[in-house]
Design a protein around this motif. Structure first.
Motif, PDB file in Angstrom:
ATOM      1  N   ARG A 186      -2.690   4.622  -9.209  1.00 53.05           N
ATOM      2  CA  ARG A 186      -2.023   4.939 -10.484  1.00 53.05           C
ATOM      3  C   ARG A 186      -2.052   6.431 -10.798  1.00 53.05           C
ATOM      4  O   ARG A 186      -1.152   6.954 -11.437  1.00 53.05           O
ATOM      5  CB  ARG A 186      -2.683   4.177 -11.630  1.00 53.05           C
ATOM      6  N   TYR A 214     -10.788   8.430 -15.798  1.00 57.87           N
ATOM      7  CA  TYR A 214      -9.344   8.203 -15.845  1.00 57.87           C
ATOM      8  C   TYR A 214      -9.051   6.736 -16.133  1.00 57.87           C
ATOM      9  O   TYR A 214      -8.148   6.406 -16.913  1.00 57.87           O
ATOM     10  CB  TYR A 214      -8.692   8.632 -14.524  1.00 57.87           C
ATOM     11  N   GLU A 215      -9.798   5.844 -15.494  1.00 58.22           N
ATOM     12  CA  GLU A 215      -9.565   4.419 -15.694  1.00 58.22           C
ATOM     13  C   GLU A 215      -9.925   3.982 -17.117  1.00 58.22           C
ATOM     14  O   GLU A 215      -9.443   2.961 -17.601  1.00 58.22           O
ATOM     15  CB  GLU A 215     -10.360   3.618 -14.664  1.00 58.22           C
ATOM     16  N   GLN A 268     -10.148  11.335  -3.758  1.00 53.82           N
ATOM     17  CA  GLN A 268      -9.747   9.963  -3.427  1.00 53.82           C
ATOM     18  C   GLN A 268      -8.359   9.692  -3.974  1.00 53.82           C
ATOM     19  O   GLN A 268      -7.982  10.208  -5.030  1.00 53.82           O
ATOM     20  CB  GLN A 268     -10.738   8.954  -4.017  1.00 53.82           C
ATOM     21  N   TRP A 269      -7.596   8.872  -3.247  1.00 54.42           N
ATOM     22  CA  TRP A 269      -6.264   8.493  -3.711  1.00 54.42           C
ATOM     23  C   TRP A 269      -6.385   7.270  -4.609  1.00 54.42           C
ATOM     24  O   TRP A 269      -6.963   6.257  -4.234  1.00 54.42           O
ATOM     25  CB  TRP A 269      -5.352   8.186  -2.529  1.00 54.42           C
ATOM     26  N   HIS A 270      -5.820   7.384  -5.808  1.00 53.23           N
ATOM     27  CA  HIS A 270      -5.810   6.278  -6.749  1.00 53.23           C
ATOM     28  C   HIS A 270      -4.371   5.800  -6.891  1.00 53.23           C
ATOM     29  O   HIS A 270      -3.459   6.622  -7.078  1.00 53.23           O
ATOM     30  CB  HIS A 270      -6.360   6.718  -8.102  1.00 53.23           C
ATOM     31  N   ILE A 285     -12.573   9.515 -11.381  1.00 49.51           N
ATOM     32  CA  ILE A 285     -11.835   8.250 -11.377  1.00 49.51           C
ATOM     33  C   ILE A 285     -12.266   7.332 -12.512  1.00 49.51           C
ATOM     34  O   ILE A 285     -11.432   6.754 -13.222  1.00 49.51           O
ATOM     35  CB  ILE A 285     -11.991   7.554 -10.010  1.00 49.51           C
ATOM     36  N   TRP A 334      -4.158  11.730  -6.185  1.00 53.61           N
ATOM     37  CA  TRP A 334      -5.393  12.321  -5.673  1.00 53.61           C
ATOM     38  C   TRP A 334      -6.232  12.844  -6.838  1.00 53.61           C
ATOM     39  O   TRP A 334      -5.756  13.616  -7.667  1.00 53.61           O
ATOM     40  CB  TRP A 334      -5.086  13.470  -4.713  1.00 53.61           C
ATOM     41  N   GLU A 356       1.892   7.868 -14.136  1.00 51.70           N
ATOM     42  CA  GLU A 356       2.012   6.676 -13.306  1.00 51.70           C
ATOM     43  C   GLU A 356       3.352   6.632 -12.585  1.00 51.70           C
ATOM     44  O   GLU A 356       3.428   6.259 -11.413  1.00 51.70           O
ATOM     45  CB  GLU A 356       1.823   5.421 -14.166  1.00 51.70           C
TER      46      GLU A 356
END
Length: 543
Positions: free
Chosen positions: A212, A224-225, A208-210, A221, A215, A268
């Protein structure tokens, strides 16, 4: 700044002249001479086959008038539908249709990005009156899209690829789900969305593309968040990863469909640059669609051939290095480029990498990246393998001018454009011409090769003139000369060295003499400045 080339220039020639004292030519020499003549005739034939006929501006004007007829008929139908909505007291319909009429009045093909979602069917639960006008509006839009698509093919066959591509973009505005147009623009259906083949591939791999982090595996995800990072097969804190990435040899690598961004600034920042460059890439390939295909390839594309703007393979991204500090930038490049301190960014043919550094005093100013990316995209889209020199003998202004022009690329929300006449490059061009009366006639300007252009004592005003001329050839008379200009760029970047070193002049490609083009450029600049002045006064007078 100009592209700097790491390789020395090498010229080679093959010549053979008979001994001046020789009276009789042997049979062997006779055969060689005949073969040589045949070879030269073949070369001449190949050279002539690459010549492009001057475009007929009256023909383009004819097609533009036909387009206006299509546009007027569509607008009249919309007005009739709006009046019907008014009678039925459907104010939402009146407002929606009025907005569409306003948008298509002065339609900008690049200002309306395509939606990702497939249009849903109209809900059966809609009130009958609303469903009625919405259904009629959608039918009108689909009819206009079909008419524009047919017309775009007619324009393409007449030899105006840029105009044809603009019509394709307008077709997509009216019917975003037009399958032929989506295929031309490089999209495939992915469930209820439109995606590029690369995006579909990533989704199939559960990536998925995030916004911040780029990919990521969908399962990563959440962590990472929360501040964790997956590094070399192990989970670490964001601070631990930053320490590892500080050394550029271990820098973050952000891969997108068309770019590989390597940076030791931050993940980022790398993702932000990658996102910006993908937007630039999309606009660039739409604007210069005629550069990447022969007329025959373009016709095949309109007939359903594979989109040529997609990656040739999975590993051909354009590579960009973004250093955390200016000192790192200089340290990396000083040895090979002694004058590197004069630059903020550079694209090198030798390593096929564009190099930049973080400038806190110019946060958000991406003009340098767009300039060097223009060189990179043109060059790497044309040449694979060994290095080639471009603009060595003549027309070097066009190579730098179009890169300066693309510095003006900007986004306003989801809308993109280049060529804002207020941009510093174009302001400087008009000032040099209209106030300083500095201008190098096109016949002299076009004769300048890379060395003459880059070593001129007037390099700064020459860059301004190149910027202004590029704006003129891209926009004057509703883009009358755009395809001619792109044709010359195509020849300047040709893999055929004979074409590359002897491109057609803009006299040949436009059908106008340099003297006429000089005059038209001055009139265009004066008219543009007058319009800008009048608009500024109008804004000042508003309460």
């Amino acid at each position: 700044m100009p592209v700097l080339q790491q390789q020395p220039h090498r010229y080679s020639s093959l010549s053979g002249s008979p001994n001046q004292g020789q009276v009789e030519v042997s049979d062997w020499h006779s055969r060689v001479f005949r073969v040589f003549c045949l070879l030269m005739l073949t070369v001449l034939s190949l050279s002539l086959s690459n010549r492009v006929q001057a475009q007929n501006p009256r023909a383009l004007d004819t097609y533009q008038k036909q387009y206006q007829t299509l546009h007027t008929d569509f607008r009249d139908k919309l007005i009739q539908l709006a009046q019907s909505c008014q009678r039925d007291q459907q104010q939402a319909g009146v407002q929606t249709i009025s907005e569409i009429i306003k948008e298509v009045q002065e339609f900008d093909p690049q200002a309306h990005p395509l939606p990702r979602e497939v249009q849903p069917d109209l809900p059966p639960s809609l009130p009958a009156a609303e469903r009625n006008w919405r259904l009629k509006l959608r039918n009108l839009q689909e009819e206009q899209a079909n008419d524009l698509f047919v017309f775009s093919r007619k324009v393409l066959h007449a030899g105006f690829p840029s105009y044809a591509y603009d019509l394709i973009l307008e077709t997509a505005y009216h019917n975003p789900d037009h399958r032929s147009v989506r295929q031309i623009l490089g999209y495939v259906r992915n469930g209820d969305e439109w995606a590029t083949p690369f995006e579909k591939e990533m989704h199939d791999r559960k990536q998925q593309w995030h916004p911040r982090f780029g990919w990521l595996p969908a399962s990563h995800i959440a962590r990472y968040e929360q501040g964790e990072r997956y590094v070399n097969g192990r989970w670490k804190s964001a601070a631990q990863e930053a320490e590892i990435r500080r050394d550029f040899r271990n820098a973050w690598e952000i891969k997108t469909e068309h770019f590989l961004i390597k940076t030791n600034h931050s993940l980022e920042m790398g993702v932000k640059l990658a996102t910006e460059m993908e937007d630039f890439h999309r606009y660039f390939h739409q604007t210069f669609a005629g550069f990447f295909n022969t007329p025959e390839q373009f016709k095949q594309l309109f007939e359903g051939a594979r989109n040529p703007f997609q990656r040739r393979n999975k590993n051909d991204q354009h590579v960009m290095h973004y250093y955390s500090t200016r000192e790192e930038y200089l340290q990396r490049l000083q040895k090979d480029i002694p004058q590197i301190a004069l630059t903020h960014g550079i694209y090198l043919f030798g390593d096929r990498i564009s190099h930049f550094y973080h400038r806190p005093d110019a946060e958000g100013d991406l003009g340098t990246l767009y300039h060097e990316a223009t060189h990179q995209l043109f060059y790497e889209s044309s040449f694979q393998g060994k290095n080639h020199q471009v603009g060595e003998k003549n027309h070097f202004w066009a190579i730098e001018g179009i890169a300066c022009y693309m510095e003006s690329f900007e986004k306003n929300g989801k809308k993109s454009r280049a060529g804002n006449p207020h941009h510093i490059r174009f302001n400087a061009a008009r000032y040099r011409l209209l106030e300083d009366d500095y201008y190098v006639p096109l016949n002299t300007f076009a004769a300048m090769g890379r060395n003459a252009f880059q070593t001129s004592p007037n390099i700064s005003p020459n860059y301004s003139q190149a910027s202004g001329l590029s704006h003129f050839f891209m926009h004057a008379s509703r883009g009358e000369y755009r395809d001619a200009f792109i044709n010359q760029l195509t020849q300047l970047y040709s893999v055929n060295s004979r074409v590359r070193n002897n491109p057609q002049s803009l006299e040949e490609l436009t059908g106008f003499s340099y003297t006429d083009l000089d005059r038209q450029y001055r009139e265009y600049s004066a008219s543009l400045q007058k319009a800008l002045n009048e608009r500024a006064l109008s804004l000042q007078s508003r309460p």
